[in-house]
Design an enzyme around this catalytic site. Structure first.
Site, PDB file in Angstrom:
ATOM      1  N   PHE A 166      37.288  37.259  44.651  1.00 45.62           N
ATOM      2  CA  PHE A 166      36.904  37.055  43.255  1.00 45.62           C
ATOM      3  C   PHE A 166      37.743  35.964  42.587  1.00 45.62           C
ATOM      4  O   PHE A 166      37.233  35.128  41.871  1.00 45.62           O
ATOM      5  CB  PHE A 166      37.105  38.353  42.456  1.00 45.62           C
ATOM      6  CG  PHE A 166      35.951  39.320  42.586  1.00 45.62           C
ATOM      7  CD1 PHE A 166      34.821  39.007  43.314  1.00 45.62           C
ATOM      8  CD2 PHE A 166      36.007  40.551  41.944  1.00 45.62           C
ATOM      9  CE1 PHE A 166      33.760  39.893  43.416  1.00 45.62           C
ATOM     10  CE2 PHE A 166      34.950  41.446  42.040  1.00 45.62           C
ATOM     11  CZ  PHE A 166      33.831  41.129  42.775  1.00 45.62           C
ATOM     12  N   ARG A 167      39.077  36.001  42.787  1.00 45.72           N
ATOM     13  CA  ARG A 167      39.956  35.222  41.914  1.00 45.72           C
ATOM     14  C   ARG A 167      40.604  33.981  42.517  1.00 45.72           C
ATOM     15  O   ARG A 167      41.335  33.285  41.827  1.00 45.72           O
ATOM     16  CB  ARG A 167      41.030  36.150  41.316  1.00 45.72           C
ATOM     17  CG  ARG A 167      40.416  37.108  40.315  1.00 45.72           C
ATOM     18  CD  ARG A 167      41.371  38.128  39.774  1.00 45.72           C
ATOM     19  NE  ARG A 167      40.657  39.089  38.944  1.00 45.72           N
ATOM     20  CZ  ARG A 167      39.969  40.130  39.392  1.00 45.72           C
ATOM     21  NH1 ARG A 167      39.912  40.373  40.696  1.00 45.72           N
ATOM     22  NH2 ARG A 167      39.349  40.936  38.569  1.00 45.72           N
ATOM     23  N   HIS A 225      36.597  51.495  45.921  1.00 45.77           N
ATOM     24  CA  HIS A 225      35.481  50.960  45.140  1.00 45.77           C
ATOM     25  C   HIS A 225      34.133  51.154  45.818  1.00 45.77           C
ATOM     26  O   HIS A 225      33.163  50.486  45.489  1.00 45.77           O
ATOM     27  CB  HIS A 225      35.729  49.477  44.817  1.00 45.77           C
ATOM     28  CG  HIS A 225      36.910  49.279  43.913  1.00 45.77           C
ATOM     29  ND1 HIS A 225      37.588  48.091  43.792  1.00 45.77           N
ATOM     30  CD2 HIS A 225      37.537  50.144  43.074  1.00 45.77           C
ATOM     31  CE1 HIS A 225      38.591  48.229  42.927  1.00 45.77           C
ATOM     32  NE2 HIS A 225      38.586  49.458  42.484  1.00 45.77           N
ATOM     33  N   CYS A 279      16.134  60.944  43.287  1.00 43.43           N
ATOM     34  CA  CYS A 279      16.032  61.997  44.319  1.00 43.43           C
ATOM     35  C   CYS A 279      17.198  61.952  45.313  1.00 43.43           C
ATOM     36  O   CYS A 279      17.268  62.763  46.218  1.00 43.43           O
ATOM     37  CB  CYS A 279      14.709  61.878  45.067  1.00 43.43           C
ATOM     38  SG  CYS A 279      14.638  60.466  46.201  1.00 43.43           S
ATOM     39  N   CYS A 300      13.215  53.273  45.257  1.00 45.59           N
ATOM     40  CA  CYS A 300      13.000  54.308  46.268  1.00 45.59           C
ATOM     41  C   CYS A 300      11.501  54.579  46.399  1.00 45.59           C
ATOM     42  O   CYS A 300      10.713  54.216  45.516  1.00 45.59           O
ATOM     43  CB  CYS A 300      13.730  55.551  45.777  1.00 45.59           C
ATOM     44  SG  CYS A 300      13.462  57.053  46.714  1.00 45.59           S
ATOM     45  N   THR A 316      38.598  37.361  53.387  1.00 44.00           N
ATOM     46  CA  THR A 316      38.258  35.937  53.222  1.00 44.00           C
ATOM     47  C   THR A 316      38.259  35.226  54.574  1.00 44.00           C
ATOM     48  O   THR A 316      37.455  34.324  54.805  1.00 44.00           O
ATOM     49  CB  THR A 316      39.232  35.206  52.262  1.00 44.00           C
ATOM     50  OG1 THR A 316      40.562  35.447  52.709  1.00 44.00           O
ATOM     51  CG2 THR A 316      39.079  35.665  50.832  1.00 44.00           C
ATOM     52  N   SER A 368      44.941  40.613  44.206  1.00 43.16           N
ATOM     53  CA  SER A 368      45.618  40.027  43.050  1.00 43.16           C
ATOM     54  C   SER A 368      46.337  41.102  42.234  1.00 43.16           C
ATOM     55  O   SER A 368      47.096  40.787  41.329  1.00 43.16           O
ATOM     56  CB  SER A 368      44.593  39.309  42.163  1.00 43.16           C
ATOM     57  OG  SER A 368      43.611  40.223  41.709  1.00 43.16           O
TER      58      SER A 368
HETATM   59  P1  CNA Z   1      40.905  39.280  44.004  1.00 41.12           P
HETATM   60  O1  CNA Z   1      41.243  39.570  42.602  1.00 41.12           O
HETATM   61  O2  CNA Z   1      39.816  38.305  44.299  1.00 41.12           O
HETATM   62  O3  CNA Z   1      42.255  38.784  44.704  1.00 41.12           O
HETATM   63  C1  CNA Z   1      42.295  38.375  46.018  1.00 41.12           C
HETATM   64  C2  CNA Z   1      43.709  37.919  46.329  1.00 41.12           C
HETATM   65  O4  CNA Z   1      43.797  37.703  47.716  1.00 41.12           O
HETATM   66  C3  CNA Z   1      44.112  36.629  45.634  1.00 41.12           C
HETATM   67  O5  CNA Z   1      45.330  36.835  44.948  1.00 41.12           O
HETATM   68  C4  CNA Z   1      44.299  35.609  46.777  1.00 41.12           C
HETATM   69  O6  CNA Z   1      45.422  34.802  46.606  1.00 41.12           O
HETATM   70  C5  CNA Z   1      44.522  36.511  47.958  1.00 41.12           C
HETATM   71  N1  CNA Z   1      43.988  35.995  49.224  1.00 41.12           N
HETATM   72  C6  CNA Z   1      42.758  35.488  49.468  1.00 41.12           C
HETATM   73  N2  CNA Z   1      42.622  35.235  50.765  1.00 41.12           N
HETATM   74  C7  CNA Z   1      43.799  35.567  51.360  1.00 41.12           C
HETATM   75  C8  CNA Z   1      44.263  35.516  52.682  1.00 41.12           C
HETATM   76  N3  CNA Z   1      43.509  35.099  53.688  1.00 41.12           N
HETATM   77  N4  CNA Z   1      45.537  35.930  52.934  1.00 41.12           N
HETATM   78  C9  CNA Z   1      46.337  36.362  51.925  1.00 41.12           C
HETATM   79  N5  CNA Z   1      45.933  36.427  50.648  1.00 41.12           N
HETATM   80  C10 CNA Z   1      44.666  36.043  50.374  1.00 41.12           C
HETATM   81  O7  CNA Z   1      40.544  40.601  44.822  1.00 41.12           O
HETATM   82  P2  CNA Z   1      41.078  42.088  44.615  1.00 41.12           P
HETATM   83  O8  CNA Z   1      40.659  42.831  45.808  1.00 41.12           O
HETATM   84  O9  CNA Z   1      42.477  42.130  44.174  1.00 41.12           O
HETATM   85  O10 CNA Z   1      40.193  42.536  43.370  1.00 41.12           O
HETATM   86  C11 CNA Z   1      39.587  43.669  43.366  1.00 41.12           C
HETATM   87  C12 CNA Z   1      38.039  43.573  43.436  1.00 41.12           C
HETATM   88  C13 CNA Z   1      37.480  42.456  44.265  1.00 41.12           C
HETATM   89  C14 CNA Z   1      37.581  44.807  44.131  1.00 41.12           C
HETATM   90  O11 CNA Z   1      36.858  45.567  43.227  1.00 41.12           O
HETATM   91  C15 CNA Z   1      36.696  44.386  45.291  1.00 41.12           C
HETATM   92  O12 CNA Z   1      35.606  45.254  45.424  1.00 41.12           O
HETATM   93  C16 CNA Z   1      36.231  43.038  44.943  1.00 41.12           C
HETATM   94  N6  CNA Z   1      35.769  42.186  46.057  1.00 41.12           N
HETATM   95  C17 CNA Z   1      35.561  42.700  47.308  1.00 41.12           C
HETATM   96  C18 CNA Z   1      35.121  41.893  48.346  1.00 41.12           C
HETATM   97  C19 CNA Z   1      34.895  42.497  49.723  1.00 41.12           C
HETATM   98  O13 CNA Z   1      34.534  43.664  49.830  1.00 41.12           O
HETATM   99  N7  CNA Z   1      35.138  41.730  50.775  1.00 41.12           N
HETATM  100  C20 CNA Z   1      34.890  40.536  48.117  1.00 41.12           C
HETATM  101  C21 CNA Z   1      35.083  40.035  46.808  1.00 41.12           C
HETATM  102  C22 CNA Z   1      35.531  40.876  45.810  1.00 41.12           C
END
Ligand code: CNA
Length: 238
Positions: A34-35, A120, A131, A149, A27, A190
């Protein structure tokens, strides 16, 4: 801050650190998670995001999937932040054995990490379902409608969709790394997506650190919890 002081000491003392992370790691590079309140799951779409990025939806409605995917899930042109960079430095210094990530953005490798286990998958790999020819993320981004493709087959991003299983080799390597590590730092996740979140149970030690802005269901199992942004913590670590 007492917790941060403790974490600094643990990092200094450790020789086999494993970092397990999620969307919160990126982020601070500008990629929404996502959350969080401003994350993808709190925006309004015709279907819930879990539905759109599921295997059955992809097969039934690939055109809609690709529209959503190109717009919301293809993070190109972003740069690694301090967390990605510090983890790469620890690996180079021989004190980190693996970064296990749920992210699909390739930013750990861009920061210089090699020992990355992508639970993931990655948006940077895309294969024709017919292919198996490989395509770049830019090819998918610049395609129109259903990404196809040369042979006419659909090009599928190498990301694990809901209803699909994780790569068993990546999962096994992750379990091994966690079982052998002397410090497990979990950050920016999360811890609600399974089986990824369940990996924590393979850590046998007493140095489980959680760094997350929001609370997680595993907070009470950690030896150290920091409800902070990762960048703020990592810029202060050795
Ligand atoms: P999530 O469920 O969106 O949780 C993210 C967590 O990170 C939340 O609890 C936030 O409070 C916390 N958070 C956000 N920013 C910060 C920060 N700067 N410092 C500390 N904490 C922070 O995401 P998860 O990864 O738990 O969920 C899994 C999914 C989200 C996976 O399948 C990913 O592929 C998918 N995802 C990936 C990306 C990416 O590749 N950058 C982006 C969005 C979602």
């Amino acid at each position: 801050m007492e917790n941060l002081k403790k974490l600094k000491t643990w990092v200094q003392e450790s020789k086999r650190i494993v970092f397990f992370g999620g969307a919160g790691v990126s982020t601070e590079s500008g990629i929404p998670d996502f959350r969080s309140v401003d994350g993808l799951y709190n925006q309004k779409f015709d279907y819930p995001p879990e539905t759109i990025i599921s295997h059955s939806f992809f097969m039934k409605n690939p055109e809609y999937f690709f529209r959503f995917y190109r717009e919301k899930m293809l993070p190109l042109g972003f740069s690694p932040n301090i967390t990605h960079k510090k983890l790469a430095q620890w690996e180079e210094a021989g004190k980190l054995t693996a970064v296990i990530t749920q992210n699909i953005d390739g930013l750990h490798q861009k920061a210089g990490s090699y020992r990355v286990l992508e639970l993931h998958g990655s948006v940077l790999r895309n294969y024709c379902m017919k292919c198996h020819k490989g395509y770049s993320a830019e090819y998918v981004k610049n395609s129109q409608g259903i990404c196809r493709c040369d042979c006419g087959g659909i090009v599928k991003p190498d990301v694990v969709l809901y209803e699909e299983s994780l790569d068993s080799q990546v999962l096994e390597k992750s379990i091994y790394a966690i079982a052998q590590c002397d410090l497990l730092i979990v950050g920016g996740t999360s811890l609600t997506v399974y089986p990824a979140a369940g990996l924590l149970r393979y850590y046998p030690g007493h140095r489980l650190v959680l760094i997350n802005r929001d609370e997680t269901p595993y907070d009470n199992q950690a030896d150290l919890v920091l409800h902070e942004s990762l960048g703020k913590v990592f810029e202060q670590l050795p």
